[in-house]
Design a protein around this motif. Structure first.
Motif, mmCIF file in Angstrom:
data_model
loop_
_atom_site.group_PDB
_atom_site.id
_atom_site.type_symbol
_atom_site.label_atom_id
_atom_site.label_comp_id
_atom_site.label_asym_id
_atom_site.label_seq_id
_atom_site.Cartn_x
_atom_site.Cartn_y
_atom_site.Cartn_z
ATOM 1 N N THR A 98 -9.660 -35.076 16.717
ATOM 2 C CA THR A 98 -10.229 -35.994 15.734
ATOM 3 C C THR A 98 -11.393 -35.273 15.063
ATOM 4 O O THR A 98 -12.184 -34.613 15.730
ATOM 5 C CB THR A 98 -10.746 -37.285 16.391
ATOM 6 O OG1 THR A 98 -9.655 -37.968 17.009
ATOM 7 C CG2 THR A 98 -11.394 -38.208 15.364
ATOM 8 N N ASP A 137 -9.287 -34.023 2.833
ATOM 9 C CA ASP A 137 -8.140 -34.913 2.938
ATOM 10 C C ASP A 137 -6.939 -34.325 2.199
ATOM 11 O O ASP A 137 -5.820 -34.283 2.725
ATOM 12 C CB ASP A 137 -8.525 -36.279 2.354
ATOM 13 C CG ASP A 137 -7.394 -37.285 2.422
ATOM 14 O OD1 ASP A 137 -6.682 -37.318 3.433
ATOM 15 O OD2 ASP A 137 -7.225 -38.042 1.445
ATOM 16 N N GLN A 165 -0.517 -34.081 13.979
ATOM 17 C CA GLN A 165 -0.663 -35.509 13.705
ATOM 18 C C GLN A 165 -0.390 -35.750 12.225
ATOM 19 O O GLN A 165 -0.858 -35.011 11.371
ATOM 20 C CB GLN A 165 -2.070 -35.961 14.077
ATOM 21 C CG GLN A 165 -2.410 -35.711 15.547
ATOM 22 C CD GLN A 165 -3.858 -35.984 15.856
ATOM 23 O OE1 GLN A 165 -4.244 -37.114 16.116
ATOM 24 N NE2 GLN A 165 -4.671 -34.935 15.843
ATOM 25 N N PRO A 170 -6.940 -37.561 12.306
ATOM 26 C CA PRO A 170 -7.796 -38.686 11.900
ATOM 27 C C PRO A 170 -9.224 -38.245 11.640
ATOM 28 O O PRO A 170 -9.745 -37.356 12.307
ATOM 29 C CB PRO A 170 -7.721 -39.635 13.108
ATOM 30 C CG PRO A 170 -7.308 -38.782 14.256
ATOM 31 C CD PRO A 170 -6.481 -37.672 13.705
ATOM 32 N N ALA A 189 -10.253 -43.071 9.701
ATOM 33 C CA ALA A 189 -9.580 -43.888 10.702
ATOM 34 C C ALA A 189 -10.634 -44.626 11.518
ATOM 35 O O ALA A 189 -10.330 -45.574 12.231
ATOM 36 C CB ALA A 189 -8.733 -43.007 11.624
ATOM 37 N N ASP A 225 -9.673 -48.560 12.517
ATOM 38 C CA ASP A 225 -9.298 -48.828 13.906
ATOM 39 C C ASP A 225 -10.442 -48.590 14.882
ATOM 40 O O ASP A 225 -10.600 -49.314 15.857
ATOM 41 C CB ASP A 225 -8.108 -47.945 14.309
ATOM 42 C CG ASP A 225 -6.840 -48.276 13.536
ATOM 43 O OD1 ASP A 225 -6.666 -49.457 13.194
ATOM 44 O OD2 ASP A 225 -6.043 -47.356 13.276
ATOM 45 N N ASP A 226 -11.236 -47.557 14.628
ATOM 46 C CA ASP A 226 -12.253 -47.126 15.586
ATOM 47 C C ASP A 226 -13.658 -47.318 15.027
ATOM 48 O O ASP A 226 -13.983 -46.794 13.961
ATOM 49 C CB ASP A 226 -12.053 -45.652 15.956
ATOM 50 C CG ASP A 226 -10.690 -45.385 16.577
ATOM 51 O OD1 ASP A 226 -10.214 -46.267 17.314
ATOM 52 O OD2 ASP A 226 -10.114 -44.314 16.329
#
Length: 289
Positions: A98, A137, A165, A170, A189, A225-226
């Motif tokens: 990550t 990105d 991934q 992420p 993310a 999400d996190d």
């Protein structure tokens, strides 16, 4: 209410193989994720080994724990070589990487201004951060990227083989201001904060920042999400005892925090702590729970 997941910051101050033993121990203790700060030094601390090289090495001595930067600094990295390293580490780790990204610190004793030139204003630092993240990105999602921005550019950069991934690794974005939250809402993310603000209670700070983040996400039509809380930067007694950690973790979980990060105890610094408490917290909140 789900208990937050727990991770730890690993200090890149030991040479290999001693550092590798600590990364293995972090995994054995059950931490869900282990992170490294991306600086050339940190508040004047040396030796301070490279974050990306450290993560590549850590990936070879672990197999379960997620690894990452918390956070990558635009102060001295360009998105093109950063993307190349990120893809490599994602492959070496088997898709456990990550990438945390922030605007970069302002301390000369860490890495601000190390490339020379004039100092960046806060507005320019925020603009560079947004453009840096946008280009990264694009570079990680390819297949080929050309980009001409105000601060960064890229010419015919090939994305292959890409990340393990998909569509890319992420991003967890550190940004407490409006522009940083927009970057998080658009590209992240997850989002990370410390809860620190002079003269304010940390939980009040996190509550208000989460409300602002929610608004930014609604504007982008996304959810994150996190929601990551970095501990150790306020007066809260996170590692005073397992009970103190449980109390604080519960309070922040009620606010919406999903991930809590504690620092590996470092004697002689404000981040020292009782290893017995540290290990007990990992046992209570880690993978073995």
């Amino acid at each position: 209410m789900t208990a937050p997941k727990i991770g730890t910051v690993m200090w890149p101050v030991r040479s290999w193989p001693e550092a590798g033993e600590l990364w293995r121990r972090a995994e054995d203790l059950g931490f869900r994720h282990a992170w490294v700060y991306d600086h050339l030094a940190w508040r004047g601390a040396t030796p301070w080994y490279d974050a990306y090289t450290t993560l590549a090495a850590a990936a070879t001595v672990t197999s379960r724990v997620r690894i990452g930067t918390l956070v990558t600094s635009p102060n001295f990295r360009h998105p093109v070589p950063a993307a190349h390293a990120i893809k490599t580490i994602d492959h070496v780790s088997g898709g456990r990487l990550t990438v945390g990204i922030g605007a970069g610190g302002t301390r000369r004793t860490s890495d601000a201004g190390v490339l020379g030139g004039r100092e960046w204003t806060p507005a320019e630092r925020a603009s560079r951060f947004a453009e840096w993240t946008e280009l990264l990105d694009r570079l990680l999602t390819g297949p080929e990227t050309s980009f001409e921005g105000t601060y960064y550019s890229a010419r015919e950069v090939v994305e292959e083989p890409g990340c393990v991934q998909r569509p890319r690794v992420p991003f967890v974005i550190a940004g407490d201001g409006p522009r940083g939250m927009r970057v998080a809402a658009r590209h992240g993310a997850g989002w990370v904060t410390s809860g620190h603000a002079e003269g304010r209670e940390p939980q009040d700070v996190v509550r208000s920042r989460l409300a602002a983040l929610t608004a930014a996400c609604e504007a982008e039509g996304r959810e994150l999400d996190d929601l990551v809380l970095m501990t150790g930067f306020t007066e809260e007694p996170w590692l005073e005892s397992p009970a103190a950690f449980a109390d604080l973790a519960g309070r922040y979980a009620e606010l919406g925090i999903t991930e809590i990060v504690v620092h590996w105890p470092r004697p002689g610094t404000p981040f020292d702590a009782d290893m017995n408490v540290f290990e007990a917290v990992a046992a209570d909140y880690g993978e073995a729970r």
